[in-house]
Motif scaffolding. Structure first.
Motif, short mmCIF file in Angstrom:
data_model
loop_
_atom_site.label_atom_id
_atom_site.label_comp_id
_atom_site.label_asym_id
_atom_site.label_seq_id
_atom_site.Cartn_x
_atom_site.Cartn_y
_atom_site.Cartn_z
N ILE A 53 1.07 -1.22 -0.02
CA ILE A 53 0.06 0.08 -0.04
C ILE A 53 0.69 1.11 -0.02
O ILE A 53 1.78 1.43 0.72
CB ILE A 53 -0.87 -0.14 1.36
CG1 ILE A 53 -1.86 -1.18 1.29
CG2 ILE A 53 -1.82 1.29 1.33
CD1 ILE A 53 -2.53 -1.38 2.38
N PHE A 54 0.47 2.25 -0.92
CA PHE A 54 1.29 3.24 -0.98
C PHE A 54 0.41 4.50 -0.86
O PHE A 54 -0.76 4.56 -1.43
CB PHE A 54 2.03 3.50 -2.47
CG PHE A 54 2.90 4.94 -2.27
CD1 PHE A 54 4.01 5.16 -1.93
CD2 PHE A 54 2.25 5.83 -3.10
CE1 PHE A 54 4.59 6.18 -1.95
CE2 PHE A 54 2.97 7.30 -3.08
CZ PHE A 54 4.17 7.42 -2.71
N PRO A 55 0.63 5.51 0.19
CA PRO A 55 1.56 5.85 0.87
C PRO A 55 1.43 4.63 2.10
O PRO A 55 0.58 4.29 2.54
CB PRO A 55 1.34 7.12 1.36
CG PRO A 55 -0.02 7.41 1.25
CD PRO A 55 -0.27 6.65 -0.09
N SER A 56 2.38 4.45 2.73
CA SER A 56 2.63 3.27 3.79
C SER A 56 1.94 3.73 4.92
O SER A 56 1.46 3.06 5.87
CB SER A 56 3.88 2.66 3.96
OG SER A 56 4.80 3.69 3.99
N GLU A 57 1.81 5.18 5.31
CA GLU A 57 1.33 5.89 6.13
C GLU A 57 -0.10 5.29 6.63
O GLU A 57 -0.62 5.25 7.69
CB GLU A 57 1.53 7.14 6.63
CG GLU A 57 3.14 7.75 6.50
CD GLU A 57 3.56 7.86 4.91
OE1 GLU A 57 2.77 8.17 4.12
OE2 GLU A 57 4.65 7.34 4.90
N LEU A 63 -6.08 -1.13 5.23
CA LEU A 63 -6.29 -2.53 5.14
C LEU A 63 -7.60 -2.79 6.06
O LEU A 63 -8.25 -3.77 6.04
CB LEU A 63 -5.06 -3.20 5.99
CG LEU A 63 -5.02 -4.39 6.27
CD1 LEU A 63 -5.02 -5.23 4.93
CD2 LEU A 63 -3.75 -5.27 7.14
N LYS A 64 -8.00 -1.98 7.07
CA LYS A 64 -9.07 -2.02 7.93
C LYS A 64 -10.12 -1.96 7.07
O LYS A 64 -11.15 -2.64 7.06
CB LYS A 64 -9.43 -0.84 9.16
CG LYS A 64 -8.27 -1.24 10.31
CD LYS A 64 -8.37 -0.35 11.29
CE LYS A 64 -7.54 -0.69 12.30
NZ LYS A 64 -7.60 0.61 13.39
N ASN A 65 -10.19 -1.03 6.18
CA ASN A 65 -11.13 -0.74 5.14
C ASN A 65 -11.45 -2.07 4.13
O ASN A 65 -12.58 -2.25 3.97
CB ASN A 65 -11.06 0.59 4.37
CG ASN A 65 -12.11 0.96 3.47
OD1 ASN A 65 -13.18 0.48 3.45
ND2 ASN A 65 -11.87 1.92 2.50
#
Length: 111
Positions: A53-57, A63-65
């Motif tokens: 996933i970009f941006p990793s922040e 991921l929850k979504n």
């Protein structure tokens, strides 16, 4: 023989999941989700996918979504591969942080 079938199905699911995420993230500007690896259990009932996933922040939030919408993603995957698979596997998603790990090691080596 069984392992070859698992690998073929894993590649098929990886390709289809990547296109699903590509179409869903077009609306979210500045976000890129790619499927780096997919593994299928021997009984073809569980597909474990690793996402970059970009941006990793924003990785945990996205991921929850994705996990909250797992049923709709599985339904859409079923619409795409219903001719190839009899049973659509249960989906599990994890963050693939190998690129962040490589970048951190590279920064440490530069110092």
């Amino acid at each position: 023989m069984q392992e070859t079938r698992q690998n073929r199905i894993a590649r098929l699911l990886q390709k289809e999941l990547a296109s699903i995420f590509q179409s869903q993230t077009r609306a979210m500007h500045g976000v890129l989700v790619s499927v780096t690896r997919a593994k299928v259990s021997p009984d073809l009932g569980i597909c474990t996918s690793y996402l970059s996933i970009f941006p990793s922040e924003r990785g945990e939030e996205i991921l929850k979504n994705i996990n909250a919408n797992e049923k709709t993603i599985r339904y859409e995957l079923g619409q795409r591969v219903h001719n190839q698979l009899r049973i659509i596997p249960e989906l599990r998603f994890f963050i693939d942080d190998s690129l962040d790990y490589i970048e951190r090691i590279d920064d440490l080596l530069k110092k």
